[in-house]
Design a protein around this motif. Structure first.
Motif, PDB file in Angstrom:
ATOM      1  N   ARG A  98       1.171  -1.220  -0.269  1.00  0.00           N
ATOM      2  CA  ARG A  98      -0.343  -0.474  -0.006  1.00  0.00           C
ATOM      3  C   ARG A  98       0.855   1.298  -0.025  1.00  0.00           C
ATOM      4  O   ARG A  98       0.827   2.494  -0.329  1.00  0.00           O
ATOM      5  CB  ARG A  98      -0.829   0.061   1.631  1.00  0.00           C
ATOM      6  N   THR A 114       1.208   4.061  -2.822  1.00  0.00           N
ATOM      7  CA  THR A 114       0.980   5.744  -2.346  1.00  0.00           C
ATOM      8  C   THR A 114       2.205   6.575  -3.205  1.00  0.00           C
ATOM      9  O   THR A 114       1.655   7.712  -3.770  1.00  0.00           O
ATOM     10  CB  THR A 114       0.726   6.037  -0.939  1.00  0.00           C
ATOM     11  N   LYS A 143      -8.004   6.682  -0.915  1.00  0.00           N
ATOM     12  CA  LYS A 143      -9.127   5.269   0.288  1.00  0.00           C
ATOM     13  C   LYS A 143     -10.141   4.670  -0.652  1.00  0.00           C
ATOM     14  O   LYS A 143     -10.036   3.166  -0.098  1.00  0.00           O
ATOM     15  CB  LYS A 143      -9.716   6.285   1.253  1.00  0.00           C
ATOM     16  N   ASN A 156      -7.907   1.336  -2.055  1.00  0.00           N
ATOM     17  CA  ASN A 156      -7.777   0.540  -0.900  1.00  0.00           C
ATOM     18  C   ASN A 156      -8.873   0.044  -0.222  1.00  0.00           C
ATOM     19  O   ASN A 156      -8.665  -1.682  -0.284  1.00  0.00           O
ATOM     20  CB  ASN A 156      -7.004   1.599   0.421  1.00  0.00           C
ATOM     21  N   ASN A 200      -8.881  -4.092  -0.510  1.00  0.00           N
ATOM     22  CA  ASN A 200      -9.502  -4.947   0.825  1.00  0.00           C
ATOM     23  C   ASN A 200     -10.420  -6.148   0.555  1.00  0.00           C
ATOM     24  O   ASN A 200     -10.801  -6.674   0.870  1.00  0.00           O
ATOM     25  CB  ASN A 200      -9.437  -3.788   2.052  1.00  0.00           C
TER      26      ASN A 200
END
Length: 296
Positions: free
Chosen positions: A9, A13, A81, A84, A88
């Motif tokens: 992650r 970024t 966000k 992600n 997930n």
């Protein structure tokens, strides 16, 4: 595992921040070059002495890059966000958690694209959950159905092995073993056919044939069964043509008609009808036996 996920992650970024940072530097360089070009050609006049002015421009560019880098590093987490969240949810789904559902934040969830993504993902998760339930039920039921004839065959084979039986008893037990063996063979064939249909997302060997004639032939194939129960087939349809896989569809009709005979009351009838609309053909097989519950 969690450390590796955090590492991935963080790399995502950094990649996103690097792309934004690259375009920021590129923009600053282009703007600076344009200003210098305009000053050299007299379009813009510098304020103050030349060297001081150029140093001021360079400092402004450096300060802009530094401030832009900080803002990029902080702000890049906001658009990442949803990414992600999707990653997930996909990881949880891949690990077997089919109850996973994708939901974005209060504001983003109102966006049409976010609505489409969450709806598609949730529909996929629901289908996988239902498939898993059906798979579990199928394995449990199938194991039970297979175990019953195997136990019968083993039991009667032991009785035959011990001896001390009359010829009539021997013949009876042999007939039971034969019947249970045929039952096992039929179940194995049905499983193979089911696997074949499930694996064929794109059906091959699709031809045009007479559906009505195919169903009539299937009824004749099962004549011995419905005559033993004194049942009468009622065929309520004309001639209908269809484009499909003839072999697989034949197995469907045999299974449906066989069930209608098996669960129908003795001395009654079973009805087969065909209704054709503009976009589809509906085949109905009905008997007088116990009604199947609506949830099935």
């Amino acid at each position: 595992m969690k450390a590796e996920i955090r590492k991935h992650r963080f790399a995502l970024t950094l990649l996103f921040s690097g792309v934004v940072f690259f375009f920021l530097i590129l923009t600053m360089m282009v703007v600076g070059c344009i200003i210098i070009f305009l000053i050299h050609h007299g379009v813009l006049e510098p304020i103050g002495s030349g060297p001081r002015f150029y140093r001021l421009i360079v400092r402004m560019m450096i300060a802009s890059v530094a401030i832009g880098s900080i803002l990029t590093a902080v702000a890049s987490r906001i658009p990442l966000k949803p990414v992600n969240a999707i990653i997930n949810a996909m990881n949880r789904l891949a690990s077997g958690d089919y109850k996973t559902r994708l939901h974005f934040g209060r504001y983003l969830s109102k966006h049409p694209t976010a609505i489409e993504i969450s709806r598609s993902f949730n529909n996929l998760a629901e289908e996988l959950e239902r498939t898993e339930i059906l798979r579990s039920d199928f394995i449990n039921n199938f194991s039970h159905e297979f175990k019953t004839p195997i136990v019968s065959i083993a039991g009667f084979a032991k009785l035959l092995k011990h001896g001390n039986l009359t010829d009539e008893q021997k013949m009876e037990y042999i007939n039971i073993i034969e019947e249970e063996s045929l039952r096992l063979s039929a179940m194995a064939t049905n499983v193979l056919n089911l696997t074949k249909v499930e694996n064929q997302t794109i059906l091959t060997d699709v031809t045009e044939f007479n559906l009505s004639e195919q169903i009539r032939n299937c009824v004749l194939l099962l004549e011995n069964k419905w005559t033993k129960k004194n049942m009468i087939p009622e065929l309520d349809f004309g001639e209908h043509m269809i484009n499909a896989n003839e072999e697989l569809l034949k197995q469907v009709w045999i299974n449906l008609i066989d069930n209608a005979i098996k669960f129908g009351d003795e001395g009654t009838s079973f009805n087969i009808s065909i209704t054709e609309t503009e976009n589809r053909i509906l085949v109905s097989v009905a008997d007088t036996g116990i009604e199947i519950p609506a949830e099935f």
